[in-house]
Design an enzyme around this catalytic site. Sequence first.
Site, mmCIF file in Angstrom:
data_model
loop_
_atom_site.group_PDB
_atom_site.id
_atom_site.type_symbol
_atom_site.label_atom_id
_atom_site.label_comp_id
_atom_site.label_asym_id
_atom_site.label_seq_id
_atom_site.Cartn_x
_atom_site.Cartn_y
_atom_site.Cartn_z
ATOM 1 N N ARG A 234 0.861 -1.185 0.000
ATOM 2 C CA ARG A 234 0.000 0.000 0.000
ATOM 3 C C ARG A 234 0.896 1.233 0.000
ATOM 4 O O ARG A 234 1.908 1.286 0.718
ATOM 5 C CB ARG A 234 -0.906 0.039 1.241
ATOM 6 C CG ARG A 234 -2.116 -0.846 1.154
ATOM 7 C CD ARG A 234 -3.152 -0.348 0.128
ATOM 8 N NE ARG A 234 -4.294 -1.234 0.039
ATOM 9 C CZ ARG A 234 -4.406 -2.260 -0.793
ATOM 10 N NH1 ARG A 234 -3.436 -2.547 -1.639
ATOM 11 N NH2 ARG A 234 -5.498 -3.003 -0.816
ATOM 12 N N ASP A 258 4.707 -0.503 -6.833
ATOM 13 C CA ASP A 258 3.468 -0.797 -7.559
ATOM 14 C C ASP A 258 2.326 0.014 -6.970
ATOM 15 O O ASP A 258 1.214 0.001 -7.487
ATOM 16 C CB ASP A 258 3.137 -2.298 -7.469
ATOM 17 C CG ASP A 258 1.933 -2.654 -8.311
ATOM 18 O OD1 ASP A 258 1.920 -2.316 -9.513
ATOM 19 O OD2 ASP A 258 0.968 -3.254 -7.770
ATOM 20 N N GLU A 263 -1.890 7.667 -5.117
ATOM 21 C CA GLU A 263 -2.234 6.995 -6.379
ATOM 22 C C GLU A 263 -3.674 7.210 -6.805
ATOM 23 O O GLU A 263 -3.993 7.068 -7.993
ATOM 24 C CB GLU A 263 -1.926 5.492 -6.289
ATOM 25 C CG GLU A 263 -2.859 4.711 -5.379
ATOM 26 C CD GLU A 263 -2.514 3.216 -5.332
ATOM 27 O OE1 GLU A 263 -1.338 2.875 -5.138
ATOM 28 O OE2 GLU A 263 -3.447 2.407 -5.492
ATOM 29 N N HIS A 295 -0.271 -0.108 -9.784
ATOM 30 C CA HIS A 295 -1.089 -1.032 -8.995
ATOM 31 C C HIS A 295 -1.572 -2.208 -9.859
ATOM 32 O O HIS A 295 -2.774 -2.475 -9.942
ATOM 33 C CB HIS A 295 -2.272 -0.291 -8.362
ATOM 34 C CG HIS A 295 -2.734 -0.933 -7.076
ATOM 35 N ND1 HIS A 295 -3.104 -0.217 -5.978
ATOM 36 C CD2 HIS A 295 -2.875 -2.237 -6.721
ATOM 37 C CE1 HIS A 295 -3.459 -1.035 -5.007
ATOM 38 N NE2 HIS A 295 -3.319 -2.273 -5.441
#
Length: 330
Positions: A234, A258, A263, A295
Amino acid sequence: MKVLVFNTKRYDQHFFDETNKGFNHTLNYQECHLDAATASLAAGCECVCAFVNDELDATTLGILHKQGVKLVALRCAGYNNVDLKTAAELNIEIVRVPAYSPNAVAEHTLALILALNRKVHRAHNRVREGNFALEGLLGFDIYGLTVGVIGTGRIGLNVIRILRGFGCKVLAYDPFPNAQAEQLGARYVELDALFEQADIISLHCPLTPDTHHLIDDEAVAKMKNAVMLINTSRGKLVDTAAVIKGLKSGKIGYLGLDVYEEEDDLFFEDLSDKVIQDDVFARLMTFPNVIVTGHQAFFTRDALSNIAHTTLQNIQEFEQTGNCSNRVTL
Ligand code: NAD
């Protein structure tokens, strides 16, 4: 059950429609995020299906409650975007998909480690331009390195399994140690010892008040010089300003993300014609030793199919019994 599925792309609709042939729920799709501005679209639905970047705060839940929504079926594992206290007060059940493919996220973690080390992203661009020079592409052997795995749940365990296959020494940290991690050959240590000894550090713990900015200035200072840091968990586990400082000083030699703290304004959308307004993200993109993916660690056929199946199963279980084995409680 009548379900409004928010925040969908074509691939979600495809996997949900295919899987729903075995369930027969009434599925309606919305492309927009679920938040306070869109929650009233759920009028007449008992259930809404939401994703990782939907905003299930007190206001949104209040509006959903007024529309008659009794169930929020999250099609993801994490639930840090849900105000669980308000949901409980409003008698709205929250269910999730605890595990859909821990392999998918673990394998993407390795993809980031290998690509950063062997500079695959840069090599690919060079070769396409007819530049076959090797200068600047020097990597190192992963074999024999010490890797620190923070969080040894479903995904962390798979990362350990793969790393042991590479011949790495694995140090692990988790407030709830797991015998399986030790059976795979990892050794539990305190967090500071992991920061001090690991050549590569990979985050696999959930986002909680305790883990918010787990990687901050202080943590970076404890790490080995030129450490590789990977976050597929996260975004808010990492203080981006701290890692940018670490990258500028060379303390962090490689960064693979990622997920990113801000985000929600970027990921899952095609913004290639837009000017990115997030200056911190833009700064990250200037480093040659940073790879960011949007993500996508979960994004395999197997995972999407499992997500659709468990979500529809959760809804069916709630419809038939008023309960669900995958419910999220406070
Ligand atoms: P899990 O619940 O199986 O394991 C999480 C582990 O973290 C547990 O062992 C727990 O004890 C540990 N933990 C809790 N607090 C900790 C702390 N303070 N320090 C260290 N460890 C701590 O979860 P999982 O399925 O392995 O998923 C891990 C995380 O990966 C999820 O929380 C989610 O945020 C993230 N995730 C990302 C993607 C993606 O596409 N990038 C997909 C799925 C999950």
